[in-house]
Design a protein around this motif. Structure first.
Motif, PDB file in Angstrom:
ATOM      1  N   THR A  64      50.145  40.069  57.596  1.00 21.45           N
ATOM      2  CA  THR A  64      51.289  40.508  56.817  1.00 21.45           C
ATOM      3  C   THR A  64      51.558  39.625  55.607  1.00 21.45           C
ATOM      4  N   GLY A  65      50.853  38.503  55.495  1.00 20.42           N
ATOM      5  CA  GLY A  65      51.017  37.650  54.337  1.00 20.42           C
ATOM      6  C   GLY A  65      51.970  36.490  54.519  1.00 20.42           C
ATOM      7  N   CYS A  66      52.347  36.205  55.752  1.00 17.78           N
ATOM      8  CA  CYS A  66      53.344  35.159  56.026  1.00 17.78           C
ATOM      9  C   CYS A  66      52.692  33.925  56.625  1.00 17.78           C
ATOM     10  N   CYS A 104      55.485  40.505  52.930  1.00 19.31           N
ATOM     11  CA  CYS A 104      56.646  40.594  53.822  1.00 19.31           C
ATOM     12  C   CYS A 104      57.662  39.489  53.549  1.00 19.31           C
ATOM     13  N   VAL A 105      57.208  38.314  53.155  1.00 16.10           N
ATOM     14  CA  VAL A 105      58.120  37.207  52.880  1.00 16.10           C
ATOM     15  C   VAL A 105      58.980  37.520  51.656  1.00 16.10           C
ATOM     16  N   ILE A 126      44.091  28.931  50.764  1.00 11.30           N
ATOM     17  CA  ILE A 126      43.045  29.408  51.673  1.00 11.30           C
ATOM     18  C   ILE A 126      43.328  30.832  52.137  1.00 11.30           C
ATOM     19  N   THR A 127      44.540  31.074  52.629  1.00  5.21           N
ATOM     20  CA  THR A 127      44.871  32.378  53.202  1.00  5.21           C
ATOM     21  C   THR A 127      45.497  33.344  52.199  1.00  5.21           C
ATOM     22  N   HIS A 156      54.845  36.994  60.795  1.00  7.79           N
ATOM     23  CA  HIS A 156      55.394  38.093  60.001  1.00  7.79           C
ATOM     24  C   HIS A 156      56.840  37.743  59.680  1.00  7.79           C
ATOM     25  N   ALA A 157      57.324  38.137  58.498  1.00  2.89           N
ATOM     26  CA  ALA A 157      58.705  37.847  58.094  1.00  2.89           C
ATOM     27  C   ALA A 157      59.526  39.133  58.033  1.00  2.89           C
TER      28      ALA A 157
END
Length: 260
Positions: free
Chosen positions: A6-8, A50-51, A86-87, A204-205
């Protein structure tokens, strides 16, 4: 709903971070009902933002209580928030800093689609100029407090005090089997976590917008759109808030620079 990232990422601990103090707000611990926004929950699609959705939602929650109000551009915020090298993920601490220092322009100034191309579209100079008008306060001189704070991740009373004061709680949590069990058949309640979450789990945020002491749960506004969960919302049991390895970090926006 696919089991995807989710990008968090988890916010690093910073000894300068200040924690929310319920006594500074002096609000009674009473449930005033869900904090509602006049637009549907965002669907982040395949964009790992999501953040940004969570932080922008906290700003909008403060704004809609005193019309007129503006829907803000999530992808403007995402574009301007530092990513992990990195992510490529974003953490809540950096995301709140972006809302303080860069701001977030209204949606009408930057409204690309929630796609890979939309997420990297550079905002216009006009959008950057407008964003400076829509920020979280860095420091409120009159009240001698910062415009956002960390929240004790496991203290349900602190969370309920924030919600009673008309603020949202943006938080990151570990995705486990229980998240994918949130269904109508389960009354849209987050299920058992099925083991001990660890740093190997994706985070996840989301934003807490209400609480129900009868259900012993918090109402959560997600970023998967209205077609997931119950109109984009689900319930998080108090027992999981209190779990020592489920909530990664939590913050709230206390004051914005506009609509004061």
């Amino acid at each position: 709903m696919a089991n995807i990232g989710t990008g968090c990422s988890i916010s690093p601990f910073d000894g300068r971070d200040l924690y929310f103090k319920p006594e500074e707000h002096g609000v009674p611990l009473e449930n005033k009902g869900p904090i509602k926004l006049p637009w549907d929950p965002i669907n982040q699609g395949g964009v790992p933002c999501c953040v940004s959705v969570a932080v922008v939602t906290c700003m909008e929650i403060l704004d809609v209580q005193k019309p007129p109000f503006e829907q803000l551009a999530v992808l403007f915020h995402y574009y301007n928030t530092p990513k992990d090298g990195i992510t490529g993920n974003v953490n809540l601490s950096d995301a709140f800093d972006t809302a303080v220092n860069t701001g977030v322009c209204p949606l009408k100034f930057h409204n690309p689609p929630f796609t890979a191309a939309g997420s990297v579209k550079k905002p216009t100079p006009e959008a950057f100029a407008e964003a400076k008008k829509f920020c979280i306060v860095k420091y409120d001189q009159r009240r001698r407090r910062f415009g956002y704070r960390r929240i004790n991740e496991n203290d349900v009373d602190d969370w309920r005090t924030v919600l009673s004061a008309g603020m949202g709680v943006a938080f990151a949590f570990y995705l486990t089997e229980g998240y994918y069990d949130i269904k109508k058949e389960n009354d849209y309640v987050h299920g058992n976590i099925g083991g001990r979450p660890s740093i190997d789990h994706i985070t996840h945020a989301v934003v807490a917008v209400d609480y129900d002491n009868t259900k012993e749960a918090l109402l959560i506004r997600d970023s998967k759109g209205v077609d997931n969960f119950k109109d984009g919302h689900w319930w998080l049991p108090y027992s999981l808030v209190r779990h020592p390895r489920f909530i990664a970090d939590a913050f709230t926006a206390i004051k914005i620079t506009y609509n004061d």
